[in-house]
Motif scaffolding. Structure first.
Motif, PDB file in Angstrom:
ATOM      1  N   GLU A   1       0.831  -1.213   0.000  1.00  0.00           N
ATOM      2  CA  GLU A   1       0.000   0.000   0.000  1.00  0.00           C
ATOM      3  C   GLU A   1       0.864   1.261   0.000  1.00  0.00           C
ATOM      4  OE1 GLU A   1      -2.989  -0.782  -0.415  1.00  0.00           O
ATOM      5  OE2 GLU A   1      -2.786  -2.888   0.169  1.00  0.00           O
ATOM      6  N   CYS A   2       2.149   1.126  -0.309  1.00  0.00           N
ATOM      7  CA  CYS A   2       3.069   2.262  -0.208  1.00  0.00           C
ATOM      8  C   CYS A   2       2.699   3.377  -1.182  1.00  0.00           C
ATOM      9  CB  CYS A   2       4.503   1.803  -0.454  1.00  0.00           C
ATOM     10  SG  CYS A   2       4.776   1.106  -2.099  1.00  0.00           S
ATOM     11  N   ALA A   3       3.114   4.571  -0.822  1.00  0.00           N
ATOM     12  CA  ALA A   3       2.926   5.749  -1.662  1.00  0.00           C
ATOM     13  C   ALA A   3       4.274   6.443  -1.814  1.00  0.00           C
ATOM     14  CB  ALA A   3       1.913   6.699  -1.037  1.00  0.00           C
ATOM     15  N   PRO A   4       4.511   7.103  -2.942  1.00  0.00           N
ATOM     16  CA  PRO A   4       5.816   7.743  -3.153  1.00  0.00           C
ATOM     17  C   PRO A   4       6.012   8.955  -2.263  1.00  0.00           C
ATOM     18  CG  PRO A   4       4.326   8.261  -4.946  1.00  0.00           C
ATOM     19  CD  PRO A   4       3.623   7.258  -4.100  1.00  0.00           C
ATOM     20  N   ARG A   5       7.280   9.247  -1.985  1.00  0.00           N
ATOM     21  CA  ARG A   5       7.643  10.423  -1.198  1.00  0.00           C
ATOM     22  C   ARG A   5       8.371  11.413  -2.090  1.00  0.00           C
ATOM     23  NH1 ARG A   5       8.673   6.009   2.159  1.00  0.00           N
ATOM     24  NH2 ARG A   5      10.725   5.790   1.234  1.00  0.00           N
ATOM     25  N   LEU A   6       8.051  12.675  -1.923  1.00  0.00           N
ATOM     26  CA  LEU A   6       8.735  13.731  -2.678  1.00  0.00           C
ATOM     27  C   LEU A   6      10.001  14.104  -1.922  1.00  0.00           C
ATOM     28  CD1 LEU A   6       8.219  15.404  -5.275  1.00  0.00           C
ATOM     29  CD2 LEU A   6       7.423  17.235  -3.767  1.00  0.00           C
ATOM     30  N   GLU A   7      11.155  13.821  -2.544  1.00  0.00           N
ATOM     31  CA  GLU A   7      12.442  14.097  -1.890  1.00  0.00           C
ATOM     32  C   GLU A   7      13.018  15.445  -2.277  1.00  0.00           C
ATOM     33  OE1 GLU A   7      15.296  11.093  -2.661  1.00  0.00           O
ATOM     34  OE2 GLU A   7      14.650   9.859  -0.980  1.00  0.00           O
TER      35      GLU A   7
END
Length: 456
Positions: free
Chosen positions: A57-63
């Motif tokens: 269920e992961c979601a991307p992170r804005l780095e």
């Protein structure tokens, strides 16, 4: 016979394959079972995701965003071939429901371009510049998996580890530095089921090869300034020539002592006296000056006209080392750029005092910056590396950066490391907790052993 690198075999019905893959995905995420028709490349990726504790269920992170993203993209080697990507892939993407994406070697997206409606869909998914799409952040996906395995990859629908990406299909190929073979990043085409066709995989592979050819043509201009030394993550450094002294296009693998000498001279471009170099090289302070002179003579036999000069000892031509680029990025606060160029500690097996000090300084700077940034993706990569796997402070920082419900494994690892340290003389008392399995992070074959010398 079907090509195992192709997501959808000839004649297969996409709708039927989608249902089969969704059942297989559910079986793996619930019970850890790999079922037909999951391909071997996908099964291996799913297992890596499970070991890295990636959630389906992961979601991307804005780095990266704003000025930091712009600066990082401008400095990245793939910026030089972005016009080629746009010419070869951009027109194709702009006239269909597909996207061109380019990521760096850590799976962070640098550019995402395409038809406006498809771009809006991708933005809702978090498939945007600056977002982290490595396997350790988003599970199996074409750009992230391509840089993880160093091979072209096609990912169809429910082959993606993250359920939110199941409506998409993508194909990506890594792009390598033509001089060193190091993966610089990947070029990706993302869109609908049509991309499961064998032609899309062949297409991105050809685009990647074209980019490498272009980089090779541009490379002589970059090399004209001097030699380059690759010493991070290796026990034996590579010296690449600039053409002086007959060394054009020549790459030399140095022995361990010669690697130490060249790394020290790269760190001291002003030069080092014989006494200074000997103190930095030899643990035994009673080593005779004759020993150093004999070593330098052997190095001259290996390098010829490119060998260091004497009085003081210094590089014969300007020498750029990979670790100096990393320290520059760290000093400017460009952490993602620094980590993208950090494959491991400097000459890990070396016990030369000067190398040990420099190695620890670089690693401590990188580690401190990762912990201070408190980004779960960067911290996950650090603790999943051979040099960060047993770092309790980094694991504690990761636990703090994760949502409360996702902290169990990280906290268990902290307790396990504390217990291991507690068993050593003078260590803290062991904690009565179950031993958690250490995160993955094998040593690349032929590269380096990361167990470092004990601190004095």
């Amino acid at each position: 016979m079907d090509d195992p690198s192709v997501a959808l075999p000839g004649g297969a019905d996409p709708a039927v394959r989608t249902r089969e893959l969704r059942r297989a995905h559910a079986a793996f995420t619930q019970d850890g079972r790999v079922e037909t028709p999951v391909r071997a490349v996908i099964a291996r990726s799913w297992r890596r995701c499970a070991r890295a504790r990636v959630s389906p269920e992961c979601a991307p992170r804005l780095e990266l965003a704003g000025a930091e993203l712009r600066s990082y993209r401008e400095q990245h080697p793939l910026a030089r071939v972005l016009p080629l990507f746009r010419d070869l892939v951009g027109a194709f993407a702009a006239h269909g429901e597909h996207l061109l994406a380019v990521c760096d070697a850590r799976g962070s997206l640098l550019w995402v371009e395409g038809e406006p409606a498809t771009m809006r869909r991708a933005e809702g998914l978090g498939f945007v510049p600056g977002a982290r799409w490595s396997e350790t952040a988003m599970g199996t996906n074409a750009p992230g998996t391509a840089v993880a395995v160093g091979e072209p990859v096609q990912v169809f629908g429910a082959e993606h580890f993250s359920r939110r990406v199941h409506p998409w299909t993508c194909a990506a190929a890594p792009v390598r530095d033509p001089r060193t073979g190091r993966v610089l990043g990947a070029v990706d085409v993302t869109g609908d089921d049509w991309l499961a066709h064998p032609h899309s995989l062949a297409f991105v592979r050809a685009v990647a090869r074209a980019a490498e050819a272009q980089l090779a043509l541009l490379d002589p201009v970059r090399r004209a300034a001097g030699d380059s030394l690759t010493a991070l993550g290796r026990d034996e450094a590579l010296l690449s020539g600039d053409g002086r002294g007959g060394g054009e296009g020549r790459e030399i693998r140095l022995g361990r002592r010669h690697s130490e000498i060249m790394a020290l001279l790269a760190h001291h471009p002003e030069g080092m006296s014989g006494d200074e170099l000997a103190i930095a090289l030899y643990e035994d302070e009673s080593v005779s000056p004759v020993t150093l002179r004999a070593e330098m003579s052997r190095l001259r036999g290996v390098l010829g006209a490119r060998a260091p000069l004497s009085r003081p000892y210094r590089a014969a031509v300007p020498l750029e080392a990979d670790f100096t680029a990393v320290t520059r990025h760290l000093a400017s606060g460009a952490l993602s750029a620094a980590l993208a160029r950090y494959p491991g500690p400097l000459l890990p097996a070396s016990t030369a005092p000067g190398i040990v000090r420099l190695r620890r300084r670089i690693e401590d700077q990188a580690r401190s910056a990762v912990i201070a940034r408190a980004d779960a993706g960067l911290l996950t990569d650090w603790v999943c590396s051979p040099w960060g796997a047993d770092d309790p402070e980094a694991w504690r920082a990761l636990a703090a950066a994760l949502p409360p419900g996702d902290r169990t494994a990280a906290l268990a690892r902290v307790r396990a490391i504390d217990a291991e340290l507690g068993s050593a003389p003078g260590g803290p008392p062991p904690a009565a907790v179950p031993q958690a399995a250490p995160p993955p992070g094998g040593v690349p074959r032929g590269r380096a052993t990361y167990r470092q010398p004990a601190r004095p």
